[in-house]
Design an enzyme around this catalytic site. Structure first.
Site, PDB file in Angstrom:
ATOM      1  N   GLN A 175     -32.550 108.049  26.889  1.00  0.00           N
ATOM      2  CA  GLN A 175     -33.526 107.405  26.010  1.00  0.00           C
ATOM      3  C   GLN A 175     -34.932 107.853  26.414  1.00  0.00           C
ATOM      4  O   GLN A 175     -35.378 107.574  27.528  1.00  0.00           O
ATOM      5  CB  GLN A 175     -33.417 105.878  26.127  1.00  0.00           C
ATOM      6  CG  GLN A 175     -32.035 105.331  25.802  1.00  0.00           C
ATOM      7  CD  GLN A 175     -31.900 103.863  26.183  1.00  0.00           C
ATOM      8  OE1 GLN A 175     -32.439 103.403  27.175  1.00  0.00           O
ATOM      9  NE2 GLN A 175     -31.140 103.132  25.397  1.00  0.00           N
TER      10      GLN A 175
ATOM     11  N   HIS B 275     -32.802 105.942  31.004  1.00  0.00           N
ATOM     12  CA  HIS B 275     -34.089 105.802  30.309  1.00  0.00           C
ATOM     13  C   HIS B 275     -35.130 106.670  31.003  1.00  0.00           C
ATOM     14  O   HIS B 275     -35.242 106.658  32.232  1.00  0.00           O
ATOM     15  CB  HIS B 275     -34.543 104.334  30.315  1.00  0.00           C
ATOM     16  CG  HIS B 275     -35.937 104.145  29.776  1.00  0.00           C
ATOM     17  ND1 HIS B 275     -36.953 103.578  30.517  1.00  0.00           N
ATOM     18  CD2 HIS B 275     -36.483 104.480  28.585  1.00  0.00           C
ATOM     19  CE1 HIS B 275     -38.063 103.563  29.796  1.00  0.00           C
ATOM     20  NE2 HIS B 275     -37.804 104.094  28.621  1.00  0.00           N
ATOM     21  N   SER B 276     -35.880 107.418  30.225  1.00  0.00           N
ATOM     22  CA  SER B 276     -36.986 108.235  30.743  1.00  0.00           C
ATOM     23  C   SER B 276     -36.480 109.180  31.833  1.00  0.00           C
ATOM     24  O   SER B 276     -35.528 109.917  31.622  1.00  0.00           O
ATOM     25  CB  SER B 276     -38.112 107.319  31.241  1.00  0.00           C
ATOM     26  OG  SER B 276     -39.265 108.050  31.576  1.00  0.00           O
ATOM     27  N   MET B 277     -37.080 109.138  33.018  1.00  0.00           N
ATOM     28  CA  MET B 277     -36.678 110.064  34.085  1.00  0.00           C
ATOM     29  C   MET B 277     -35.272 109.776  34.602  1.00  0.00           C
ATOM     30  O   MET B 277     -34.663 110.624  35.254  1.00  0.00           O
ATOM     31  CB  MET B 277     -37.685 109.994  35.235  1.00  0.00           C
ATOM     32  CG  MET B 277     -39.074 110.485  34.889  1.00  0.00           C
ATOM     33  SD  MET B 277     -39.119 112.228  34.413  1.00  0.00           S
ATOM     34  CE  MET B 277     -38.918 113.012  36.013  1.00  0.00           C
TER      35      MET B 277
ATOM     36  N   THR C  71     -36.154 110.664  27.332  1.00  0.00           N
ATOM     37  CA  THR C  71     -36.167 111.461  28.567  1.00  0.00           C
ATOM     38  C   THR C  71     -36.843 112.808  28.307  1.00  0.00           C
ATOM     39  O   THR C  71     -36.433 113.539  27.399  1.00  0.00           O
ATOM     40  CB  THR C  71     -34.731 111.700  29.069  1.00  0.00           C
ATOM     41  OG1 THR C  71     -34.149 110.448  29.423  1.00  0.00           O
ATOM     42  CG2 THR C  71     -34.723 112.625  30.283  1.00  0.00           C
TER      43      THR C  71
END
Length: 909
Positions: free
Chosen positions: A177, A150-152, A179
């Site tokens: 997700q 997720h993200s980073m 990212t």
């Protein structure tokens, strides 16, 4: 524009995921060496109820999936994936199941501070090795781990492949997700931008080595204002066909935009992910398949185009049409049929021979959303019925209220009939429809309105619907700065109940479609804007697909939306605002130095801002450089000088730059610069008035530029910077400067002014009281008329104006360095020293500068030989800041520091 980005988006259409048993997180014991090297990080195994109890001995038999949280993310965010995967495993009696692991990154702020990204990447590598060891003695031991980031966390997963000792075969599936793959949202330090460069360059240069890794990137759409979806699209690689990027609004059975956090718990999206995971299992190895083609087929099935059928790797070419069904031949070009409690099954056959000359396409729809086959193609031209047929249901596409299929007759020359199967329907009510048509009769072109029409003009088209489908092609809609409101009004001839219409905005060059279901008749508003501009080698047109109700009239009206255009400017370029604000302040600061040199008086900030902060002073030069960089000779000369690439050129190559954006941003920066000065001046007046009432200040005394106390302060804060955190030292010197210099100068000037007023005659007292209500800056001309202390007051007011501008500049340095300070404070229990520190060297220079400026006044600067140079330098620095700082915010403090260093030299020389 800000309002459009933060508030004007679709409502949350995601359902919440729930755990049916209490979630538990079992901490996995790491090797001592790993635990000692990474004391802040941990690895957990997710479980619930009996499943959690059974796994406490870590005798695992499932398929390992590792979840990586993002910026300030929690390892507990794995629970939505883990819980739904557990329920799905129960449905198949645990024939297959997944073990979900999660990494605790201590909720580090890696989107703001890039110094720990490499450390996180190395820790994940160790975790993968630990996870695979847990399955070592199992019958179906895995050789790789699937990762969900997720993200980073998704970027950290991609960075694994850059590690020297990492084996690429350790991961075969990566799902990210929201990212930001392309670039950081806020490039606040060099470690962050360097990390991105290393990861993206590796993926481009080693694309051939990544063929065995299948990557899916899911973006959140317009609800996610933290990471715009354009950043979440993986870099396009012509030779790299194992990567897929989609926006959640286009994902079948989800069709919903998600915000940055809800993407990890959005039930519709999580269900699609878990269904994909189970379809990816190889029955022989009981692990995720090693076949890259199958992995991509599964992901396309669940995330791009869902045919409303269960996934099959190799569906049978021919199907037997069994059952004692009635065969009915339909010769009409348009057919609809309603099913309600039909006890007998039917086959409707459509002979194609009579339609091939008149029509180019056939379109069919079915509102029964089960997963069974329903449309077939027959090859037996001599009979009105056939026993064996081609299953055309795999060509269908699932929409929110119907499943549809459109076939080009020319592509199926061997088919003699289309067959629609209507099974017995006990209690079910649904409708079917088919029609033959010529493509050009159902395709209309609608030119979009010009950007500068400001919504005053519109494009209209009227569709007299006799059919089931219309395609409205939006001409000249291909840039990210375009934004429109599309109104679709439907009118029907009769008031009978009709199926709802489905409107889909289809963007052919990226998977970012959006779908809206509307009642008929109704007036529906659709926002049309892009996440990604049209590639230069693509000539396709965006389409508005209208899945209509027959015998209804549809009017389509398109207008430019100015607010949404401004919203696109904010969405794509809000990260560059600090650069434009500081550039305006720096130009004003240079103007104040110029006025001080020419008149001996420091001009007011707001007046100087109006006079000197002009976009035409900085923008033309940057535009000329960007234009010249299109020529090889200039680019070679530029590279020979070791100059970095101009940020505007990079943005232009990404199609994220357009002519007026810089002007809009510059004007916005001018406004923020003005109001920040108003805020500082007002705050200073309030605090100083409070101080004045509490204590009577001493007379203003001339301080030496460099004092023993100042030297001790420099040394102590240099040690603080070196041993702890540079941003912490910057904050301390900022607070010292704030409370020592501007406030002291302000209070002293007020005190001097009051003192001179009390020495006047009674007849002059009333005028003094009037002036006391004003600020010294507003009353310089009145103050200088006083016979005593007038020079001191004028000097104090000049110094005050200059110090407020310096304070304004320095505030932005503090704000840009604040993320590393927050990161350091959050991790203080693990390490007193921030390493690496992005602002340590800058902090040491700034400490020395501010310690000297604390004791300075405009009298020293006025007589300096360097003042002429110091007054001219801010302009080229502003140009350089806008040229090289838009995508590298960490460079902004360097330009300001250089300008302030010249100011210090003016005080000395």
């Amino acid at each position: 524009g800000v309002r459009d980005v933060l508030f004007l988006y679709e409502e949350n259409r995601c359902s919440m995921t729930y755990m049916y048993e209490y979630p538990e997180y079992l901490k996995i014991k790491l090797p001592k060496k790993t635990a000692r090297r990474y004391p802040a990080y941990e690895l957990y195994l997710y479980g619930e109820g009996n499943y959690a109890e059974e796994n406490k001995n870590l005798l695992l038999t499932g398929i390992p999936v590792l979840f990586l949280p993002g910026n300030a993310g929690s390892y507990k965010q794995v629970r939505s994936l883990g819980s739904i995967a557990l329920r799905k495993a129960e449905d198949v009696d645990f024939k297959y199941h997944f073990n979900f692991f999660s990494v605790n990154f201590n909720e580090e702020l890696v989107a703001l501070y890039g110094g720990s990204l490499q450390r996180q990447t190395k820790f994940v590598h160790e975790c993968i090795k630990v996870i695979l060891k847990l399955y070592r003695d199992q019958e179906f031991a895995p050789s790789s781990v699937a990762i969900v980031g997720h993200s980073m966390g998704g970027l950290v997963a991609r960075a694994l492949l850059t590690l020297k000792n990492f084996k690429p075969e350790l991961i075969n599936l990566l799902i990210t997700q929201a990212t930001p793959h392309v670039a950081p949202v806020m490039p606040l330090d060099k470690y962050l931008t360097d990390f991105y460069t290393a990861v993206n360059n590796h993926w481009i240069l080693k694309a051939q080595d990544l063929r065995n890794l299948t990557t899916l990137s899911v973006a959140g759409g317009f609800r996610d204002y933290q990471v715009r979806s354009g950043l979440a699209f993986l870099p396009r690689l012509s030779q790299h066909d194992s990567a897929l990027s989609v926006v959640s609004s286009a994902v079948p059975r989800a069709w919903a935009s998600t915000d940055h956090l809800s993407i990890v718990w959005c039930k519709e999206l999580i269900l699609a992910t878990i269904r994909a995971f189970f379809d990816l299992i190889d029955e022989n190895t009981r692990q995720i398949t090693e076949d890259p083609k199958k992995r991509m087929s599964v992901l396309n099935h669940h995330f791009v185009r869902h045919p409303a059928k269960m996934f099959e790797e190799n569906p049978e070419a021919f199907t037997e049409l069994a059952g004692a069904f009635m065969w009915i031949t339909v010769k009409a070009s348009k057919w609809t049929y309603s099913v309600y409690n039909d006890s007998d099954g039917k086959y409707f056959t459509f002979p194609l021979a009579s339609h091939r000359k008149s029509y180019s396409h056939v379109y069919c729809e079915n509102s029964m959303l089960d997963t069974s086959s329903w449309i077939y193609g027959c090859m037996d031209s001599n009979s009105s019925m056939c026993l064996e047929a081609v299953d055309l249901s795999w060509r269908a596409e699932l929409l929110p209220t119907t499943k549809v299929v459109m076939l080009k007759l020319q592509d199926y020359p061997s088919l003699s009939h289309i067959v629609i199967q209507v099974p017995p329907a006990a209690g079910n009510k649904y409708t079917l429809g088919c029609e033959f048509f010529k493509e050009d009769s159902r395709t209309v072109q609608l030119p979009v309105t010009h950007l500068f029409s400001f919504g005053l003009s519109s494009s209209k088209i009227l569709l007299n619907s006799t059919g089931l489908l219309y395609n409205v092609q939006l001409q000249h809609f291909n840039q990210i700065y375009q934004a429109f409101k599309i109104y679709i009004e439907s009118h029907c001839q009769s008031l009978k109940e009709r199926k709802p219409s489905v409107y889909r905005l289809h963007i052919p060059w990226s998977h970012e479609d959006s779908i809206i279901v509307a009642k008929v008749p109704s007036l529906t508003e659709i926002s049309a804007k892009l996440h990604i501009a049209q590639p230069h080698n693509d000539s396709s047109l965006p389409e508005l697909n209208i899945y209509s109700s027959p015998d209804c009239q549809y009017e389509v009206i398109l207008k430019t939306s100015l607010l949404q255009v401004l919203g696109q400017v904010i969405r794509f370029h809000a990260g560059a605002f600090p650069v434009y604000i500081v550039s305006n302040i720096l130009l004003t600061y240079g103007g104040q130095l110029h006025t001080l040199r020419s008149t001996g008086q420091c001009s007011d900030f707001s007046l100087e801002l109006v006079r000197t902060a002009k976009p035409y002073k900085v923008e033309p030069l940057i535009s000329i450089v960007v234009f010249l960089q299109g020529f090889n000779w200039f680019r070679e000369m530029w590279e020979s000088l070791s100059l970095p690439e101009v940020d505007a050129a990079v943005l232009s190559s990404q199609d994220a730059w357009f002519p007026l954006v810089s002007l809009i941003l510059f004007l916005f920066g001018t406004g923020i610069a003005y109001w920040s000065e108003v805020f500082f001046s007002t705050s200073l007046r309030l605090f100083s008035s409070l101080w004045l009432t509490l204590m009577r200040p001493t007379l203003l005394q001339k301080d030496k530029l460099i004092t023993l106390r100042g030297v001790c302060g420099m040394i102590s804060l240099t040690l603080v910077s070196w041993t702890t955190c540079g941003a912490f030292a910057v904050l301390i010197i900022y607070l010292r400067y704030l409370f020592k210099k501007p406030m002291h100068v302000f209070v002293t000037s007020v005190f001097h002014f009051q003192d001179s007023g009390h020495s006047k005659e009674t007849s002059q007292n009333s005028s003094t009281h009037t002036v006391k209500a004003q600020s010294p800056m507003d009353s310089v001309s009145d103050a200088t008329q006083a016979p005593s202390n007038s020079a001191t007051i004028a000097e104090a007011v000049n110094s005050l104006k200059m110090h407020i501008t310096i304070l304004n500049l320095f505030t932005w340095i503090v704000l840009l360095n604040l993320p590393s300070l927050i990161y350091w404070l959050k991790n203080l229990r693990y390490n007193v020293r921030l390493d690496p520190d992005p602002c340590r060297s800058t902090a040491i220079i700034l400490v020395c500068i501010l310690e000297i400026l604390m004791n300075s006044s405009t009298s020293e600067v006025k007589s300096s030989k360097l003042l002429k140079i110091a007054a001219k330098v801010p302009l080229p620095l502003s140009v350089a800041m806008l040229a090289f700082g838009r995508m590298h915010l960490y460079r902004v403090p360097h330009f300001v520091t250089f300008s302030l260093l010249l100011h210090v030299l003016c005080c000395i020389v």
